[in-house]
Scaffold this motif. Structure first.
Motif, mmCIF file in Angstrom:
data_model
loop_
_atom_site.group_PDB
_atom_site.id
_atom_site.type_symbol
_atom_site.label_atom_id
_atom_site.label_comp_id
_atom_site.label_asym_id
_atom_site.label_seq_id
_atom_site.Cartn_x
_atom_site.Cartn_y
_atom_site.Cartn_z
ATOM 1 N N ILE A 1 38.419 46.654 37.514
ATOM 2 C CA ILE A 1 37.824 46.326 36.220
ATOM 3 C C ILE A 1 37.855 47.580 35.355
ATOM 4 N N LYS A 2 38.386 47.444 34.165
ATOM 5 C CA LYS A 2 38.461 48.581 33.233
ATOM 6 C C LYS A 2 37.207 48.629 32.379
ATOM 7 N N ARG B 1 37.287 54.089 32.367
ATOM 8 C CA ARG B 1 37.596 54.178 33.786
ATOM 9 C C ARG B 1 38.223 52.878 34.267
ATOM 10 N N ALA B 2 38.874 52.941 35.410
ATOM 11 C CA ALA B 2 39.358 51.744 36.112
ATOM 12 C C ALA B 2 38.570 51.697 37.418
ATOM 13 N N VAL B 3 37.574 50.841 37.462
ATOM 14 C CA VAL B 3 36.662 50.782 38.609
ATOM 15 C C VAL B 3 37.189 49.778 39.632
ATOM 16 N N MET C 1 25.949 49.093 39.121
ATOM 17 C CA MET C 1 26.389 49.029 40.509
ATOM 18 C C MET C 1 27.857 49.431 40.662
ATOM 19 N N ASP C 2 28.084 50.435 41.526
ATOM 20 C CA ASP C 2 29.430 50.936 41.850
ATOM 21 C C ASP C 2 30.191 51.451 40.627
ATOM 22 N N CYS C 3 29.447 51.850 39.574
ATOM 23 C CA CYS C 3 30.149 52.262 38.351
ATOM 24 C C CYS C 3 29.654 53.610 37.820
ATOM 25 N N LEU C 4 28.450 53.643 37.237
ATOM 26 C CA LEU C 4 27.978 54.887 36.616
ATOM 27 C C LEU C 4 26.460 54.884 36.471
ATOM 28 N N ASN C 5 25.922 56.065 36.139
ATOM 29 C CA ASN C 5 24.496 56.236 35.898
ATOM 30 C C ASN C 5 24.275 56.469 34.399
ATOM 31 N N PHE C 6 23.125 56.003 33.892
ATOM 32 C CA PHE C 6 22.831 56.211 32.468
ATOM 33 C C PHE C 6 21.323 56.289 32.267
ATOM 34 N N ARG C 7 20.933 56.773 31.080
ATOM 35 C CA ARG C 7 19.516 56.864 30.729
ATOM 36 C C ARG C 7 19.248 56.139 29.420
ATOM 37 N N LYS C 8 17.977 55.824 29.240
ATOM 38 C CA LYS C 8 17.544 55.287 27.955
ATOM 39 C C LYS C 8 16.854 56.420 27.203
ATOM 40 N N GLU C 9 17.426 56.841 26.104
ATOM 41 C CA GLU C 9 16.883 57.963 25.324
ATOM 42 C C GLU C 9 16.764 57.559 23.862
ATOM 43 N N ILE D 1 19.131 49.642 40.189
ATOM 44 C CA ILE D 1 20.566 49.357 40.076
ATOM 45 C C ILE D 1 20.733 47.956 39.524
ATOM 46 N N MET D 2 21.683 47.785 38.629
ATOM 47 C CA MET D 2 21.889 46.482 38.024
ATOM 48 C C MET D 2 23.366 46.090 38.030
ATOM 49 N N HIS D 3 23.604 44.769 38.050
ATOM 50 C CA HIS D 3 24.983 44.310 37.977
ATOM 51 C C HIS D 3 25.418 44.275 36.514
ATOM 52 N N TRP D 4 26.706 44.184 36.286
ATOM 53 C CA TRP D 4 27.232 44.354 34.939
ATOM 54 C C TRP D 4 28.611 43.729 34.808
ATOM 55 N N LEU D 5 29.051 43.610 33.578
ATOM 56 C CA LEU D 5 30.419 43.204 33.258
ATOM 57 C C LEU D 5 30.894 44.051 32.087
ATOM 58 N N PRO D 6 32.185 44.233 31.951
ATOM 59 C CA PRO D 6 32.687 44.933 30.769
ATOM 60 C C PRO D 6 32.581 44.013 29.547
ATOM 61 N N ASP D 7 32.245 44.572 28.407
ATOM 62 C CA ASP D 7 32.186 43.763 27.184
ATOM 63 C C ASP D 7 33.605 43.619 26.636
ATOM 64 N N ASP D 8 34.368 42.800 27.347
ATOM 65 C CA ASP D 8 35.790 42.631 27.047
ATOM 66 C C ASP D 8 36.184 41.194 27.372
ATOM 67 N N GLY D 9 36.415 40.411 26.327
ATOM 68 C CA GLY D 9 36.738 39.001 26.506
ATOM 69 C C GLY D 9 37.960 38.745 27.364
ATOM 70 N N LYS D 10 38.849 39.725 27.468
ATOM 71 C CA LYS D 10 40.044 39.551 28.288
ATOM 72 C C LYS D 10 39.735 39.665 29.779
ATOM 73 N N GLN D 11 38.573 40.239 30.099
ATOM 74 C CA GLN D 11 38.212 40.445 31.507
ATOM 75 C C GLN D 11 37.047 39.559 31.955
ATOM 76 N N THR D 12 36.604 38.686 31.071
ATOM 77 C CA THR D 12 35.479 37.815 31.428
ATOM 78 C C THR D 12 35.784 36.372 31.029
ATOM 79 N N VAL D 13 35.048 35.451 31.627
ATOM 80 C CA VAL D 13 35.174 34.022 31.301
ATOM 81 C C VAL D 13 33.781 33.399 31.296
ATOM 82 N N LYS D 14 33.659 32.285 30.589
ATOM 83 C CA LYS D 14 32.399 31.540 30.605
ATOM 84 C C LYS D 14 32.439 30.522 31.734
ATOM 85 N N VAL D 15 31.332 30.397 32.454
ATOM 86 C CA VAL D 15 31.235 29.403 33.527
ATOM 87 C C VAL D 15 29.950 28.608 33.338
ATOM 88 N N LYS D 16 29.961 27.386 33.855
ATOM 89 C CA LYS D 16 28.770 26.545 33.825
ATOM 90 C C LYS D 16 28.199 26.466 35.231
#
Length: 557
Positions: A441-442, A424-426, A466-474, A495-510
């Motif tokens: 965010i893709k 998806r493109a959220v 948050m603002d993306c999708l619902n899921f279960r633990k099975e 509800i929890m916050h999240w990031l895509p597991d995609d290095g092109k869309q994330t950065v490391k911060v201190k």
């Protein structure tokens, strides 16, 4: 309204009133108050109340407000009376003159800011003037470093614009002339008593032999004090008032002493320097001050002395209004102690996040408006005001909620796969209520979650990104359920916050934390849009201020 919706309405109201966290105990009374017939079923209601509270508390504060308004459009409309500062005694429009008189002996802290703003805001309220006067007549403490730092804090952080900037040391020559008049009239004398002896006699209310010196003798020694003929502590100039006064301060106080340390501004021009009460009494009159607004820790005893000095010279007096002192809790404000800890390497500097200096508060992202709001709230209350970090963040959060962008940062990243999650493109808004734009965010099956959220997941329960999708633990795995938020509302856990597991869309911060520890986080790439000095919110983590590059300082929740 059915029972479930009634409980949810009050749970949402309670959560919004308490920064996003509803309390089951507080909700029971509200529900029964609106539906008295439910009183007999309290024990049956509690499981449903607990479940709904858990759901509501899993929502962000913005989501809670949005849902509450959908249920009750007038729920957030409160008629708030604008907080105004009380009227000043003896104030005339256009004639009020106040002063901010810091001694340049330390870096300014939050107590200074509040005191300055009380004086500044009252001057503006009455269309008057506010003077910044550095009381720099103690060569042993004053320095240009503190002057420069103070001017930076006042002009560039608090954005106070004084009508005049003065230095008391520029008037020491005039003060010496005034002291000379007193000696000539026999109203002041030079004392040779050691400090300990003088204190002991003042305590007992007894005069020393120096009090009986002739005017000629005192004039000669007074000149010697100015010319450097005596060493520090060998001579002082004292007012001749009343050694038996019930007010200890009035028992022949010292008004000039010898200090041979080079002054940062006047260099070695003077050897005799005025004490604070003499300097302040003259300066307040010379500057045309009409109102002195200060903490009651100053006391009324010294006020009597300063009025006496003004009477000696026929100078005008001011309206003095004292307010309760500001008690700073949880952080040192002692300049010497802070400097020693900095030199020992125990603190990073005067802007260390553990301090409440204005340098530190600015770097942590405390808005100048926070101090303005605190002053309006406190006013001229006579009772002490206790100030700690929780008080500061409460005022700052109210401002930040409305004016900063929301981004995503994960402190303890855990990489997960949600099986079946569609590509998806959220589109995520930078603010739920303000028009700050949005970013895209893709997503696919790979996500980054916070360890705290991950560790709380239970088998078979429904969760939402948050603002993306619902899921279960099975069976120990995460499985896609649905996209719709409505589906989650029917029985979701959190509800929890999240990031895509995609290095092109994330950065490391201190992240510099309040205890001065550095934490490495993963954040969305949009943090690159944040300017140095800008405050943003990392969803469900806290408000943070960008320091430089990808370095941030934590402000507060």
């Amino acid at each position: 309204m059915d029972t479930g919706n009634l409980i949810r309405k009050h749970a949402l109201k309670n959560a919004v009133e308490h920064d996003g966290k509803a309390s089951p105990g507080s909700i029971v009374g509200r529900v029964i108050g609106e539906a008295p017939e439910l009183k007999a079923k309290v024990s049956e209601l509690m499981p449903e109340i607990n479940n709904i509270v858990r759901q509501v508390n899993s929502l962000s504060l913005e989501e809670q407000k949005k849902e509450l308004l959908a249920i009750d459009s007038g729920a957030l409309k409160k008629e708030k009376k604008k907080k105004e500062m009380p009227e000043l005694r003896n104030a005339v429009m256009g004639k009020v003159v106040t002063r901010m008189p810091p001694e340049p002996s330390k870096y300014l802290h939050i107590g200074h800011a509040l005191s300055f703003l009380i004086n500044y805001l009252y001057a503006k309220k009455y269309e008057g003037k506010c003077i910044l006067r550095f009381d720099d007549t103690n060569p042993e403490k004053g320095s240009q470093e503190y002057v420069d730092s103070g001017l930076d804090d006042i002009n560039n952080y608090l954005e106070i614009k004084p009508d005049r900037i003065l230095f008391a040391s520029d008037d020491v020559g005039k003060m010496i002339e005034k002291a000379n008049e007193l000696v000539e009239k026999g109203k002041a004398y030079v004392c040779a008593c050691p400090k300990e002896n003088m204190s002991d006699l003042r305590e007992k209310g007894k005069a020393c032999e120096c009090r009986e010196k002739s005017v000629e003798s005192s004039l000669s020694e007074w000149k010697g004090m100015q010319d450097g003929m005596f060493e520090e502590g060998e001579r002082t100039l004292r007012l001749k008032i009343d050694m038996e006064s019930r007010n200890y301060v009035m028992r022949d106080p010292v008004i000039f002493r010898i200090v041979k340390k080079t002054h940062f501004r006047q260099k070695d021009k003077y050897k005799a320097w005025p004490m604070y009460d003499f300097e302040s009494a003259l300066e307040d009159s010379w500057c045309g001050i009409t109102h002195i607004l200060r903490s009651n820790e100053f006391g009324r005893m010294r006020e009597e002395l300063q009025d006496y000095i003004k009477d000696l010279f026929g100078l005008p007096k001011q309206t003095v209004i004292q307010y309760g002192r500001f008690n700073i809790r949880g952080a040192s404000t002692q300049g010497r102690e802070i400097r020693e800890r900095i030199e020992k390497g125990e603190l990073l500097g005067w802007d260390d996040p553990r301090l409440v200096t204005l340098k530190a508060l600015k770097r942590r992202g405390i808005f100048k408006e926070t101090f303005f709001e605190m002053v309006k709230h406190v006013g001229l209350s006579k009772t002490p005001t206790n100030i700690d970090w929780f008080v500061v963040q409460r005022f700052n959060r109210k401002l930040a909620d409305k004016k900063v962008r929301r981004l995503i940062g994960v402190a303890e990243p855990v990489r997960v796969r949600i099986a079946g999650a569609p590509e998806r493109a959220v589109s995520l808004k930078f603010h739920p209520d303000q028009d700050f734009g949005s970013r895209e965010i893709k997503t696919g099956e790979g996500f980054i979650l916070d360890k705290k959220d991950y560790d709380k997941m239970e088998e078979g329960k429904l969760y939402r990104l948050m603002d993306c999708l619902n899921f279960r633990k099975e069976k120990g795995k995460l499985v896609f359920d649905s996209v719709e938020h409505e589906r989650f509302k029917q029985g979701g856990e959190s509800i929890m916050h999240w990031l895509p597991d995609d290095g092109k869309q994330t950065v490391k911060v201190k992240m510099m934390m309040p205890d001065a520890s550095l934490v490495e986080m993963i954040a969305e790439k949009a943090v690159g849009l944040v300017k140095a000095g800008e405050v943003v919110q990392f969803e469900r983590f806290g408000f943070v201020r960008k320091d430089s590059g990808n370095s941030f300082w934590y402000s507060h929740k």
